[in-house]
Motif scaffolding. Sequence first.
Motif, PDB file in Angstrom:
ATOM      1  N   UNK A 124       0.844  -1.197   0.000  1.00  0.00           N
ATOM      2  CA  UNK A 124       0.000   0.000   0.000  1.00  0.00           C
ATOM      3  C   UNK A 124       0.878   1.245   0.000  1.00  0.00           C
ATOM      4  N   UNK A 125       0.597   2.168  -0.929  1.00  0.00           N
ATOM      5  CA  UNK A 125       1.298   3.439  -1.011  1.00  0.00           C
ATOM      6  C   UNK A 125       0.309   4.586  -0.818  1.00  0.00           C
ATOM      7  N   UNK A 126       0.826   5.734  -0.459  1.00  0.00           N
ATOM      8  CA  UNK A 126      -0.036   6.890  -0.209  1.00  0.00           C
ATOM      9  C   UNK A 126      -0.831   7.258  -1.460  1.00  0.00           C
ATOM     10  N   UNK A 127      -0.202   7.134  -2.633  1.00  0.00           N
ATOM     11  CA  UNK A 127      -0.875   7.514  -3.880  1.00  0.00           C
ATOM     12  C   UNK A 127      -2.035   6.578  -4.223  1.00  0.00           C
ATOM     13  N   UNK A 128      -2.151   5.446  -3.539  1.00  0.00           N
ATOM     14  CA  UNK A 128      -3.254   4.503  -3.776  1.00  0.00           C
ATOM     15  C   UNK A 128      -4.551   4.933  -3.093  1.00  0.00           C
ATOM     16  N   UNK A 129      -4.434   5.714  -2.019  1.00  0.00           N
ATOM     17  CA  UNK A 129      -5.548   5.838  -1.082  1.00  0.00           C
ATOM     18  C   UNK A 129      -6.752   6.581  -1.633  1.00  0.00           C
ATOM     19  N   UNK A 130      -6.571   7.408  -2.655  1.00  0.00           N
ATOM     20  CA  UNK A 130      -7.713   8.188  -3.134  1.00  0.00           C
ATOM     21  C   UNK A 130      -8.713   7.344  -3.908  1.00  0.00           C
ATOM     22  N   UNK A 131      -8.308   6.123  -4.300  1.00  0.00           N
ATOM     23  CA  UNK A 131      -9.214   5.288  -5.090  1.00  0.00           C
ATOM     24  C   UNK A 131      -9.299   3.845  -4.589  1.00  0.00           C
ATOM     25  N   UNK A 132      -8.292   3.366  -3.873  1.00  0.00           N
ATOM     26  CA  UNK A 132      -8.265   1.975  -3.408  1.00  0.00           C
ATOM     27  C   UNK A 132      -8.833   1.942  -1.998  1.00  0.00           C
ATOM     28  N   UNK A 133     -10.168   1.914  -1.928  1.00  0.00           N
ATOM     29  CA  UNK A 133     -10.903   2.283  -0.725  1.00  0.00           C
ATOM     30  C   UNK A 133     -10.766   1.294   0.428  1.00  0.00           C
ATOM     31  N   UNK A 134     -10.289   0.082   0.173  1.00  0.00           N
ATOM     32  CA  UNK A 134     -10.134  -0.879   1.270  1.00  0.00           C
ATOM     33  C   UNK A 134      -8.877  -0.627   2.079  1.00  0.00           C
ATOM     34  N   UNK A 135      -7.960   0.162   1.545  1.00  0.00           N
ATOM     35  CA  UNK A 135      -6.719   0.476   2.248  1.00  0.00           C
ATOM     36  C   UNK A 135      -6.872   1.810   2.978  1.00  0.00           C
ATOM     37  N   UNK A 136      -6.045   2.013   3.973  1.00  0.00           N
ATOM     38  CA  UNK A 136      -6.118   3.237   4.760  1.00  0.00           C
ATOM     39  C   UNK A 136      -4.718   3.750   5.045  1.00  0.00           C
ATOM     40  N   UNK A 137      -4.675   4.953   5.605  1.00  0.00           N
ATOM     41  CA  UNK A 137      -3.379   5.583   5.874  1.00  0.00           C
ATOM     42  C   UNK A 137      -2.554   4.751   6.848  1.00  0.00           C
ATOM     43  N   UNK A 138      -3.194   4.082   7.778  1.00  0.00           N
ATOM     44  CA  UNK A 138      -2.458   3.277   8.761  1.00  0.00           C
ATOM     45  C   UNK A 138      -1.886   2.001   8.144  1.00  0.00           C
ATOM     46  N   UNK A 139      -2.316   1.657   6.915  1.00  0.00           N
ATOM     47  CA  UNK A 139      -1.838   0.440   6.265  1.00  0.00           C
ATOM     48  C   UNK A 139      -0.764   0.703   5.218  1.00  0.00           C
ATOM     49  N   UNK A 140      -0.294   1.922   5.106  1.00  0.00           N
ATOM     50  CA  UNK A 140       0.766   2.231   4.141  1.00  0.00           C
ATOM     51  C   UNK A 140       1.999   1.392   4.479  1.00  0.00           C
TER      52      UNK A 140
END
Length: 477
Positions: A124-140
């Motif tokens: 998980x990368x920060x650039x994923x979070x705006x569209x990959x909704x199952x991931x979160x900032x704490x999972x980077x």
Amino acid sequence: MEPASSKAEQLRLQIANAEAELRGLRSQLSQVETRQEQHPPPDQSSHSGVPPEIKSPWKWPLQQQECERYARQLILPSVGLAGQMRLKSAAVLVVGAGGLGCPAAAYLAGAGVGILGLVDGDIVEVSNLHRQIAHSHTKVGMNKVDSLAQYCTDLNPHINCVRYATHLTPENAASIVSKYDVILDCTDHPTSRYLISDACVLSQKPLVSASALRTDGQLIVLNCPPAPQGSKDGGPCYRCVFPNHRPPDGVLSCGEGGILGPVVGVMGVLQALEAIKLVVTGPAPSPEVPAPSLMLFSATGTPTFRSMRMRGRRPDCFACGTSSSLTLDALQSGMVDYMLFCGVRSPVRILGPDERITAAAYSSMIAENPGFAHVLLDVRDREHYAIGSIPGAVNVPFAMFQRTEMAGQGGTRPDWLPDSLPPDAPIYVVCRVGNDSQLAARKLKEMRMGSEHRFIGDIQGGMEAWKQEVDKTIPFI
């Protein structure tokens, strides 16, 4: 020391007495329990008027919690108990835990798919979070399959998530795909699409394929119904629809072209819907093969959804045609070169070493010669250029080099070339990572922008190298 020794001796005596008393209590408890087993107390329920509780084994196909969870779809005539039981016993594989895979897996989990396989080798990368909704900032930094599996099991603990923290390869594709009933291609690379389709053909599995870029998306159900190679009863595969891959210069990734989050979300949800339909309806009641269709989605177009009727299997298809030479052994041994077929070149090597300059060397040259006459062309899209650029760079998007008037064909001076610039002033080109800049430099040479004494070349590594070697504060996406 004597008082202390006396005190210790007293404590030891007290402990010994307490342990003896505890052993006695345990013995008494054991005797009472034995008598209760031999002489159970009379049933008091008949005297109180309350009937005794009747415990019988659960005789319904779904547990009470499952009935409550799936109630809203259980009462649909198109699903019902039979459809829900098919979902419960189904195994669905989601290849790619990104923008498509997150909503697809979430809705499959919510619907009650029994086994949900997840394949992805990325983190998980920060650039994923705006569209990959199952991931979160704490999972980077976490494996995407672990993050998505956690999300799905939190949503529905009744399902079983199987994780494959790896990329699908010719060596492992068939062994993984063959274990599942329906496959979802949620990847974003052409080599993966052809590989997944080939594995589905060899394993005779239906494939739900989708893609999304910028504000557009497309969806198609392939190899449905699945049939042996050469059979006319099967649906077309990915190679039937796209027998020739587009040249790599004409293919954009999300990193280059961008993506609007809800667009990829829509396509992922539609993938889950198609997979659920395939599972719930079960085997086709008729041997007739339905005509496949390609669904096109445009977030900014009218109409938003369009459908194009597609042809069936191609008799000359490399994968599913009558004369196909594709086999499991050929796939697993690496005889099929997907990188070569898709024309993937990483990195592009067009210019020679004497036609390239490092970011650090260019920066030093400008610093040592403040009045150095030259042109620096930034060929990224305007949106990338607006976020951050090298001071003094002129933005000429790479697509504009296809226009002859912009490139100065036939000696015509282009608008971006200052009149005051000496005819032999060098032209440097920079792009995002150093691929488009080489193509643009070659284009300038072909269109006679160069002369015997003019240098035309690029900054090696592009803006990524500039951030690493020169200015770490410049935004780079």
